[in-house]
Design an enzyme around this catalytic site. Structure first.
Site, PDB file in Angstrom:
ATOM      1  CD  GLN A 102      -2.728  -1.271   2.476  1.00  0.00           C
ATOM      2  OE1 GLN A 102      -2.615  -0.458   3.390  1.00  0.00           O
ATOM      3  NE2 GLN A 102      -3.562  -2.298   2.558  1.00  0.00           N
ATOM      4  CG  HIS A 173      -2.814  -0.715   7.756  1.00  0.00           C
ATOM      5  ND1 HIS A 173      -3.386  -1.303   8.859  1.00  0.00           N
ATOM      6  CD2 HIS A 173      -3.430  -1.288   6.680  1.00  0.00           C
ATOM      7  CE1 HIS A 173      -4.294  -2.184   8.482  1.00  0.00           C
ATOM      8  NE2 HIS A 173      -4.336  -2.185   7.145  1.00  0.00           N
ATOM      9  CD  GLU A 263     -13.934   3.831  14.275  1.00  0.00           C
ATOM     10  OE1 GLU A 263     -14.029   2.882  15.073  1.00  0.00           O
ATOM     11  OE2 GLU A 263     -13.295   4.889  14.542  1.00  0.00           O
ATOM     12  CE1 TYR A 273     -12.659  10.451  17.836  1.00  0.00           C
ATOM     13  CE2 TYR A 273     -10.389  11.080  18.271  1.00  0.00           C
ATOM     14  CZ  TYR A 273     -11.718  11.416  18.145  1.00  0.00           C
ATOM     15  OH  TYR A 273     -12.121  12.718  18.352  1.00  0.00           O
ATOM     16  CE1 TYR A 284     -10.049  -7.566   6.550  1.00  0.00           C
ATOM     17  CE2 TYR A 284      -7.972  -7.436   7.746  1.00  0.00           C
ATOM     18  CZ  TYR A 284      -8.952  -6.833   6.975  1.00  0.00           C
ATOM     19  OH  TYR A 284      -8.842  -5.507   6.636  1.00  0.00           O
TER      20      TYR A 284
END
Length: 393
Positions: A102, A173, A263, A273, A284
């Protein structure tokens, strides 16, 4: 353009995601060519999605220049200009990026004084060697001066002003969006790098929203709580890939959950959070994560998605073409392959509308243009720039 098989994401009645492999030969039936449009009925009337450009290599972010042209990043490291659908050659001088998983060249934003300074901000996955470190990779921010000359351009005066304080070898991420606040300081969203416990390590910038000055310094009015890295604004985030500013200066973000639990948040200074202690998703594997959906001292999202849509890109609608949507939030869905409108009243989400589901591909970024239309890019080998507006406009 080479044909390829891809996965179509569908939702069952029980809300579980099924994946069906679509034959490569069927792609011509599903992909809309440049200049063609698809239409959908919406709360604002019939909307038309028109493909303006194609052939982008996994585009990640877009930003409007003052003259209406678009800057677009490609994850592989290119920064491009799109002018009336025509894609420029690569802008010279972009950072050397870690383009695996990513990682890559991620967000782009203009400085408030861009018209005079030409400054832009880029977020990217940086290799340890380029950062003077021994191993791994992490998210960084570069400031540079953009010089455009005809159909060519370059970056000058490049400077990396910020990087994560802990690089690791995972390839996922990274986040990451950069948003310029009303005071000129920068909000930078950072994923927890697929190492979920880092989101609750307050000396670690991973899984947080950082707030830095335009030169990378630490603003004196940051939370600066005991044990917190000084750049931190908020913590407990998983992988925030959308961020935008409301007119009053409030920051809003969207982040990926695991299996469910995406979210929308309004990150407040010094707030936690909750990831991975609380979440509306599950692992998963199907196993639970954390202690449940709430715990004292941890913040609740303004809105969440279960099943996941993998939200990416975020913008408030402030145009004139869709007057009934003024002040609403727009986000894209990657796995959901959808454009989502969240009906906002004050600080509350009172409704959701899903548009073009399964019709446009993996929507990576969403921006409202100066003409009041909505502009999308799709994260694919043959990424596309798409304009959404009322039919006939």
């Amino acid at each position: 353009m080479s044909t390829r098989a891809f996965k179509h994401h569908l939702f069952s009645q029980k809300g579980q995601i099924m994946q069906a492999l679509v034959p490569a030969l069927a792609i011509s039936l599903l992909i809309v060519p440049v200049g063609a449009a698809q239409e959908v009925q919406s709360s604002a009337g019939v909307l038309s999605a028109t493909v303006l450009s194609e052939g982008l290599d996994h585009p990640w972010a877009l930003a409007f220049l003052p003259d209406g042209r678009l800057l677009v990043t490609e994850r592989s490291g290119q920064l491009l200009v799109i002018d009336d659908g025509v894609i420029s050659g690569p802008i010279a001088g972009t950072p050397d990026v870690y383009n695996q998983g990513q990682g890559g060249l991620l967000d782009v934003a203009l400085a408030p004084d861009f018209a005079e300074s030409g400054k832009i901000y880029l977020t990217f996955a940086e290799k340890a060697g380029d950062a003077g470190l021994q191993r791994g990779q992490g998210t960084a921010v570069m400031v540079a001066r953009l010089v455009l000359e005809g159909d060519a351009g370059r970056l000058e005066d490049q400077q990396v002003i910020f990087r994560m304080n802990k690089f690791t070898t995972t390839n996922r991420h990274f986040g990451s969006r950069v948003v310029v606040g009303n005071d000129g300081n920068l909000f930078v969203t950072l994923g927890e790098r697929g190492e979920q416990d880092r989101a609750q390590d307050f000396g670690d910038l991973a899984g947080g929203v950082a707030r830095i000055g335009p030169d990378g310094s630490v603003p004196t009015d940051n939370p600066q709580l005991d044990g917190w890295a000084p750049e931190l604004w908020s913590k407990g985030h998983r992988n925030p890939q959308g961020a935008t500013l409301r007119a009053d200066g409030q920051l809003f973000t969207v982040e990926h959950g695991a299996r469910g639990g995406d979210e929308l948040n309004n990150p407040q200074p010094g707030a936690n959070y909750g990831w991975p202690v609380i979440t509306y998703g599950e692992d998963y594997s199907g196993l639970p994560i954390g202690v449940g959906t709430e715990k004292e001292g941890l913040e609740q999202p303004l809105f969440y998605w279960d099943p996941s849509i993998s939200p990416s890109g975020l913008d408030f609608y402030d145009g004139d073409l869709l007057a009934g949507w003024q002040g609403d939030l727009l986000t894209g869905g990657l796995s959901g392959q959808v454009l989502v409108r969240l009906d906002v009243e004050g600080d509350t989400i009172v409704g959701e509308e899903r548009l073009f589901a399964g019709q446009l591909g993996r929507v990576r970024d969403v921006k409202v243009g100066p003409d009041g239309a909505i502009y999308l890019i799709t994260d694919e080998d043959n990424g596309r720039l798409i304009r959404v507006a009322p039919s006939g406009q």
